[in-house]
Motif scaffolding. Structure first.
Motif, PDB file in Angstrom:
ATOM      1  N   GLU A 118      17.195 -17.077  12.150  1.00 36.34           N
ATOM      2  CA  GLU A 118      16.494 -16.158  11.254  1.00 36.34           C
ATOM      3  C   GLU A 118      15.094 -16.696  10.921  1.00 36.34           C
ATOM      4  N   TRP A 119      15.027 -17.992  10.675  1.00 35.40           N
ATOM      5  CA  TRP A 119      13.727 -18.607  10.389  1.00 35.40           C
ATOM      6  C   TRP A 119      12.785 -18.436  11.590  1.00 35.40           C
ATOM      7  N   VAL A 120      13.314 -18.670  12.797  1.00 36.92           N
ATOM      8  CA  VAL A 120      12.500 -18.545  14.021  1.00 36.92           C
ATOM      9  C   VAL A 120      11.934 -17.125  14.133  1.00 36.92           C
ATOM     10  N   LEU A 121      12.798 -16.141  13.937  1.00 34.41           N
ATOM     11  CA  LEU A 121      12.355 -14.748  14.051  1.00 34.41           C
ATOM     12  C   LEU A 121      11.260 -14.418  13.051  1.00 34.41           C
TER      13      LEU A 121
ATOM     14  N   ASP B  39      27.349  -8.965  12.605  1.00 38.05           N
ATOM     15  CA  ASP B  39      27.261  -7.516  12.420  1.00 38.05           C
ATOM     16  C   ASP B  39      25.990  -7.063  11.705  1.00 38.05           C
ATOM     17  N   SER B  40      25.372  -7.980  10.971  1.00 34.83           N
ATOM     18  CA  SER B  40      24.172  -7.561  10.234  1.00 34.83           C
ATOM     19  C   SER B  40      22.884  -7.896  10.990  1.00 34.83           C
ATOM     20  N   PHE B  41      23.030  -8.311  12.265  1.00 40.76           N
ATOM     21  CA  PHE B  41      21.840  -8.787  12.987  1.00 40.76           C
ATOM     22  C   PHE B  41      20.778  -7.700  13.180  1.00 40.76           C
ATOM     23  N   THR B  42      21.197  -6.489  13.547  1.00 41.05           N
ATOM     24  CA  THR B  42      20.218  -5.414  13.764  1.00 41.05           C
ATOM     25  C   THR B  42      19.454  -5.118  12.479  1.00 41.05           C
ATOM     26  N   ASP B  43      20.182  -5.077  11.352  1.00 38.57           N
ATOM     27  CA  ASP B  43      19.524  -4.844  10.058  1.00 38.57           C
ATOM     28  C   ASP B  43      18.557  -5.970   9.732  1.00 38.57           C
ATOM     29  N   LEU B  44      18.967  -7.194  10.067  1.00 42.23           N
ATOM     30  CA  LEU B  44      18.099  -8.344   9.809  1.00 42.23           C
ATOM     31  C   LEU B  44      16.790  -8.215  10.584  1.00 42.23           C
ATOM     32  N   VAL B  45      16.907  -7.877  11.857  1.00 41.70           N
ATOM     33  CA  VAL B  45      15.703  -7.738  12.688  1.00 41.70           C
ATOM     34  C   VAL B  45      14.809  -6.619  12.131  1.00 41.70           C
ATOM     35  N   ALA B  46      15.435  -5.495  11.758  1.00 47.20           N
ATOM     36  CA  ALA B  46      14.664  -4.381  11.184  1.00 47.20           C
ATOM     37  C   ALA B  46      13.935  -4.844   9.932  1.00 47.20           C
ATOM     38  N   ASP B  47      14.629  -5.603   9.093  1.00 44.62           N
ATOM     39  CA  ASP B  47      14.025  -6.106   7.855  1.00 44.62           C
ATOM     40  C   ASP B  47      12.861  -7.059   8.143  1.00 44.62           C
ATOM     41  N   ILE B  48      13.048  -7.933   9.132  1.00 45.11           N
ATOM     42  CA  ILE B  48      11.993  -8.894   9.473  1.00 45.11           C
ATOM     43  C   ILE B  48      10.758  -8.168  10.003  1.00 45.11           C
ATOM     44  N   LEU B  49      10.988  -7.156  10.847  1.00 45.23           N
ATOM     45  CA  LEU B  49       9.851  -6.380  11.368  1.00 45.23           C
ATOM     46  C   LEU B  49       9.070  -5.755  10.214  1.00 45.23           C
ATOM     47  N   LYS B  50       9.820  -5.220   9.260  1.00 41.78           N
ATOM     48  CA  LYS B  50       9.188  -4.527   8.133  1.00 41.78           C
ATOM     49  C   LYS B  50       8.408  -5.503   7.251  1.00 41.78           C
ATOM     50  N   THR B  51       9.064  -6.577   6.861  1.00 39.55           N
ATOM     51  CA  THR B  51       8.426  -7.478   5.895  1.00 39.55           C
ATOM     52  C   THR B  51       7.282  -8.279   6.513  1.00 39.55           C
ATOM     53  N   THR B  52       7.315  -8.470   7.839  1.00 36.35           N
ATOM     54  CA  THR B  52       6.213  -9.220   8.461  1.00 36.35           C
ATOM     55  C   THR B  52       5.133  -8.280   9.018  1.00 36.35           C
ATOM     56  N   HIS B  53       5.351  -6.983   8.848  1.00 30.81           N
ATOM     57  CA  HIS B  53       4.406  -5.967   9.348  1.00 30.81           C
ATOM     58  C   HIS B  53       4.184  -6.100  10.859  1.00 30.81           C
ATOM     59  N   MET B  54       5.267  -6.323  11.563  1.00 32.04           N
ATOM     60  CA  MET B  54       5.191  -6.449  13.017  1.00 32.04           C
ATOM     61  C   MET B  54       5.548  -5.113  13.651  1.00 32.04           C
ATOM     62  N   THR B  55       4.673  -4.620  14.503  1.00 31.86           N
ATOM     63  CA  THR B  55       4.982  -3.412  15.263  1.00 31.86           C
ATOM     64  C   THR B  55       6.093  -3.749  16.261  1.00 31.86           C
ATOM     65  N   PRO B  56       7.203  -3.008  16.241  1.00 33.51           N
ATOM     66  CA  PRO B  56       8.360  -3.374  17.075  1.00 33.51           C
ATOM     67  C   PRO B  56       8.040  -3.604  18.544  1.00 33.51           C
ATOM     68  N   LYS B  57       7.108  -2.829  19.103  1.00 32.09           N
ATOM     69  CA  LYS B  57       6.874  -2.969  20.545  1.00 32.09           C
ATOM     70  C   LYS B  57       6.281  -4.326  20.927  1.00 32.09           C
ATOM     71  N   PHE B  58       5.874  -5.110  19.935  1.00 29.99           N
ATOM     72  CA  PHE B  58       5.343  -6.443  20.233  1.00 29.99           C
ATOM     73  C   PHE B  58       6.379  -7.549  20.060  1.00 29.99           C
ATOM     74  N   LEU B  59       7.644  -7.159  19.896  1.00 36.06           N
ATOM     75  CA  LEU B  59       8.706  -8.164  19.820  1.00 36.06           C
ATOM     76  C   LEU B  59       9.664  -7.996  20.993  1.00 36.06           C
ATOM     77  N   GLU B  60      10.003  -9.125  21.625  1.00 32.50           N
ATOM     78  CA  GLU B  60      10.993  -9.127  22.705  1.00 32.50           C
ATOM     79  C   GLU B  60      12.019 -10.208  22.400  1.00 32.50           C
ATOM     80  N   LEU B  61      13.291  -9.864  22.514  1.00 34.87           N
ATOM     81  CA  LEU B  61      14.346 -10.859  22.302  1.00 34.87           C
ATOM     82  C   LEU B  61      14.881 -11.324  23.648  1.00 34.87           C
TER      83      LEU B  61
END
Ligand code: C2E
Ligand code: MG
Ligand code: MG
Ligand code: MG
Length: 284
Positions: free
Chosen positions: A92-95, A127-149
């Motif tokens: 989570e910290w890495v993301l 089970d909460s991983f997708t929500d976590l990623v969504a939250d991280i994108l939102k709080t860091t103001h990252m446009t989703p298309k610039f993240l790759e897992l």
């Protein structure tokens, strides 16, 4: 004499083995406080599109600055994090860190690049991983298309359908999924067809012998053809020499990551290279 006879059976425990076990226990103990003590850091390795003559992304690679032991590589401590359950908080910290960095680079005019982040299977199973990623994108103001897992091939191939569904959910957020170390796990082609993914990362072990081994050349050609037919991007990892590079380019693999161009770099090194224009033409 059968080796299962029980005769002459000793549990050999050498000093070296004891030492190794103690080391693991000690490191795992230290790892518990590494996050809170700010000892973890990310390096970033450029990913290049040679055809376009540009960097399209960075892979975030974790390091541990241990107070006594110096810099420890992820090959050593990520397995310990996975075995001890620490991987979820570290992951989570890495993301968060990688997204924060990329959003900052985009905002400050360093360019729009993809940030690739390695994910452990334990994170995907949460089970909460997708929500976590969504939250991280939102709080860091990252446009989703610039993240790759990046998930390893074994995850994508051997895990249950639930994990595949999760990959699809993540992709629905607008982020991309890459299969790391591709080619090492004997994927079944029918399985590959079902995977909701965007990119394959050709494993470094194929790249290493590519200018010498005809068998590796044949395999690499098939993987290049496969990715093309399946409409997937393909990046070759671990490219170190001009010969390796030339073989890949001549056979149509234009995305390259490796020491030939750049090693993993600190934020400072990347920013000064960007300011100097080192990323635009000099090395490519
Ligand atoms: P990976 O994701 O396959 O990353 C590629 C590794 O190859 C990195 O090692 C990188 O520094 C190294 N590499 C890149 N170019 C070259 C080259 O030209 N030659 C050679 N010999 N090596 C090259 P690193 O940074 O030690 O990471 C090792 C592995 O640790 C990664 O393999 C990944 O599986 C894992 N890892 C790294 N960071 C994270 C993280 O944040 N989370 C998780 N879960 N795993 C991570
Ligand atoms: Mg990776
Ligand atoms: Mg890899
Ligand atoms: Mg790996």
């Amino acid at each position: 004499e059968s080796k299962y006879s029980g005769k002459n059976k000793y549990l050999v425990c050498t000093d070296e083995m004891k030492h190794q076990v103690n080391e693991k226990i000690e490191l795992t103990n230290d790892l518990h406080s590494a996050l809170a003590n700010n000892e973890l850091l990310l390096m970033y390795q450029p990913q290049i599109n040679v055809e376009k003559d540009s960097i399209y992304g960075f892979e975030a690679l974790i390091r541990w600055q241990h107070p006594d032991r110096g810099l420890i590589s992820p090959g050593v401590f990520i397995p310990l994090a996975e075995q001890s359950g620490l991987i979820n908080s570290i992951g989570e910290w890495v993301l968060r860190e990688a997204c924060t960095q990329n959003a900052r680079w985009i905002k400050e005019g360093y360019g729009e690049h993809i940030m690739a982040v390695n994910i452990s299977v334990d994170q995907l199973k949460d089970d909460s991983f997708t929500d976590l990623v969504a939250d991280i994108l939102k709080t860091t103001h990252m446009t989703p298309k610039f993240l790759e897992l990046e998930v390893t091939e074994s995850v994508a191939i051997h895990e249950k359908d639930k994990v595949i569904e999760r990959l699809a959910d993540l992709r629905a957020l607008g982020i991309a999924i890459a299969i790391d170390d591709f080619g090492t796990e004997y994927s079944s082609l029918s399985r590959l067809k079902k995977l909701p993914i965007d990119r394959l990362k050709l494993a470094m072990e194929f790249v290493r012998n590519i200018d010498k081994s005809e068998k590796d050349q044949a395999l690499v050609k098939v993987i290049i053809e496969l990715s093309r037919n399946m409409n997937l991007n393909l990046i070759a990892e671990g490219v170190e020499t001009r010969e390796e590079l030339d073989y890949l380019l001549n056979n149509g693999c234009n995305e390259i990551q490796g020491y030939y161009y750049f090693k993993p770099m600190t934020v400072e090194a990347i920013e000064s290279a960007m300011k100097e224009g080192d990323f635009s033409d000099t090395k490519i």
